[in-house]
Motif scaffolding. Sequence first.
Motif, PDB file in Angstrom:
ATOM      1  N   LEU A 135       0.841  -1.209   0.000  1.00 46.13           N
ATOM      2  CA  LEU A 135       0.000   0.000   0.000  1.00 46.13           C
ATOM      3  C   LEU A 135       0.872   1.253   0.000  1.00 46.13           C
ATOM      4  CD1 LEU A 135      -2.908  -0.784   2.499  1.00 46.13           C
ATOM      5  CD2 LEU A 135      -2.789  -1.193   0.049  1.00 46.13           C
ATOM      6  N   ARG A 136       1.952   1.212   0.788  1.00 45.96           N
ATOM      7  CA  ARG A 136       2.850   2.380   0.878  1.00 45.96           C
ATOM      8  C   ARG A 136       3.573   2.606  -0.443  1.00 45.96           C
ATOM      9  NH1 ARG A 136       1.577   1.079   5.822  1.00 45.96           N
ATOM     10  NH2 ARG A 136       1.838   2.562   7.527  1.00 45.96           N
ATOM     11  N   VAL A 137       3.884   1.538  -1.153  1.00 47.75           N
ATOM     12  CA  VAL A 137       4.526   1.689  -2.473  1.00 47.75           C
ATOM     13  C   VAL A 137       3.523   2.310  -3.448  1.00 47.75           C
ATOM     14  CG1 VAL A 137       5.434   0.392  -4.449  1.00 47.75           C
ATOM     15  CG2 VAL A 137       6.241  -0.128  -2.149  1.00 47.75           C
ATOM     16  N   ILE A 138       2.275   1.853  -3.388  1.00 47.57           N
ATOM     17  CA  ILE A 138       1.257   2.407  -4.294  1.00 47.57           C
ATOM     18  C   ILE A 138       1.069   3.903  -4.019  1.00 47.57           C
ATOM     19  CG2 ILE A 138      -1.221   2.357  -4.893  1.00 47.57           C
ATOM     20  CD1 ILE A 138      -1.141  -0.684  -4.275  1.00 47.57           C
ATOM     21  N   ASN A 139       1.062   4.261  -2.741  1.00 41.96           N
ATOM     22  CA  ASN A 139       0.854   5.672  -2.367  1.00 41.96           C
ATOM     23  C   ASN A 139       2.104   6.530  -2.547  1.00 41.96           C
ATOM     24  OD1 ASN A 139       0.753   7.919  -0.042  1.00 41.96           O
ATOM     25  ND2 ASN A 139      -1.325   7.449  -0.727  1.00 41.96           N
ATOM     26  N   GLY A 140       3.247   5.887  -2.730  1.00 43.01           N
ATOM     27  CA  GLY A 140       4.495   6.644  -2.883  1.00 43.01           C
ATOM     28  C   GLY A 140       5.163   6.979  -1.566  1.00 43.01           C
TER      29      GLY A 140
END
Lengths: 260, 268
Positions: free
Chosen positions: B65-70
């Motif tokens: 999720l953190r990768v998707i959100n940047g």
Amino acid sequence: MSSEAPAQPFQGLASVRRFLSYTGGLTLLLGDATRYIVSMRFRFTEVIHQAYFLGVESAPIIILTSGFTGMVISLEAAAQAVAYGFSTLIGGSVAFGELRELGPILTGIVFAGRAGAAVTAQLGSMVVTEQVEALESMGVSPAKVLVAPRLLACVLTVPMLTIFADIVGVTAGFLMALIQVHLPGAIYWRSVQQTVIMSDFTKGLFKAAVFGLIVGLVACYEGLRARGGAEGVGKVTTHAVVTSIILIFAFNFLLSFLIF
Amino acid sequence: MLDEHVAGHREIVPDPPPGDIAIRLQCVELRYGPKIVLSDCSMDCQRGEITCVIGLSGAGKSTILRVINGLRHASRGHVFVNGDETTHLSDRKLNEIRRKMGFAFQYSALFDSLTVGENVAYPLWEHTELNPTEIRERVEKTLETLGLEGVDKRMPSELSGGMQKRVGFARAVVNDPEIILFDEPTTGLDPIMTHVITETIQNIQKRLKATCVVVSHDMPSVYRVADNIAMLFEGTIIENGPVQQIKASRNPIVQQFLEGSEDGPIPL
């Protein structure tokens, strides 16, 4: 074959790298926050709120500290000055020391312990409870909403507190001289007027603003790099106070050397 | 030889995915120091559908999720969000993409110095030109939709865990995002609140027609909300597809996880 642990020839190099990484981090954060301050992209109400929280609530401790310091300088100086016939210099010596050095540096140190620690602990707990990530996930820069208002509040508040510290310190010095050696007020205050000039006061305030910047910047930087839980917050808070105090002493020497 | 050398230095960005794919992770690798958290991780999230990412604790689900959100940057690979490759974007462009995303955190991550109403209003203050009255109306409406009428003046610490979760949802959806990320929405809740939260996610998705990514290992909830499931194991997506496909998977790791069995290839 020796079983000793291998020597670490690059330990010094690692320390240099940590130092450069730390100063680089501080510089980047300062640049980021300054960008928001200069372009006025921050909430001014938050600056007022922080100035109250950091400044007004630090005032009693600073007034106490500078009052006792002014008294102790006067106590030490008065007896000697009277014995050698220099009682007309008591007011000047207290005011000179207070305005140029003791007022700003004591305010800076007390502010680092009271307000700097509070800022680091607050931001640190926001980091470990994911509140800072929540801001970032919304596309909001922590430098804008957390750092810029606190930094500005610190830079504005420490000089104001220093004015209080100066007034209280010099007045406390007078009270001590009056009690200790019965020095008349007229002599004390004339000595103050003859010894100190306006630039002693203004340069002292400039130093105070720099100390405010140091405390605010270090406190925010340390808070934002908190990791883990309560222990991590405790560590960065201690580190922030220690680093701020060391930097205040170092910059005090540097500024005294350059501006006086 | 020369091509290999050049390829090692100049990464070629692949074409963006087709329009029906809102999020694509392509061969993503993420390291924390020497530790590899995600390795060759690839998955697609269909636009307007709910994709659930399942896996063991510590498998790297929340990191996805953190990768998707940047919030975390992939060391290698590509992340596409609404057609934009986000791994090398500037903070400003990344923030523009984040504004169309809502993120509901595992522990709600509510701002503890603000009231519930102020928490929910925060994205609107920052990213819209709405006046205070419009913001208040929007906040009240959002809280009402999530069954939280009358709590806007209360502080987050005065609410139960389930209510805090729903306030976190309200903050995530108040500006009608196109993508919503839910991190462990039902973890630590009682069965009734789990049911309420699961229904809430379904209702939010239906109302906003948003693309949702839900990270969870609560399988009953996953089966209720998911259109697609991606199974993460040791940093890699080992199975990705519609719910029935995952249930019928012959992968022994997937089967062991779904059955909750001690026996199988997953090390305890």
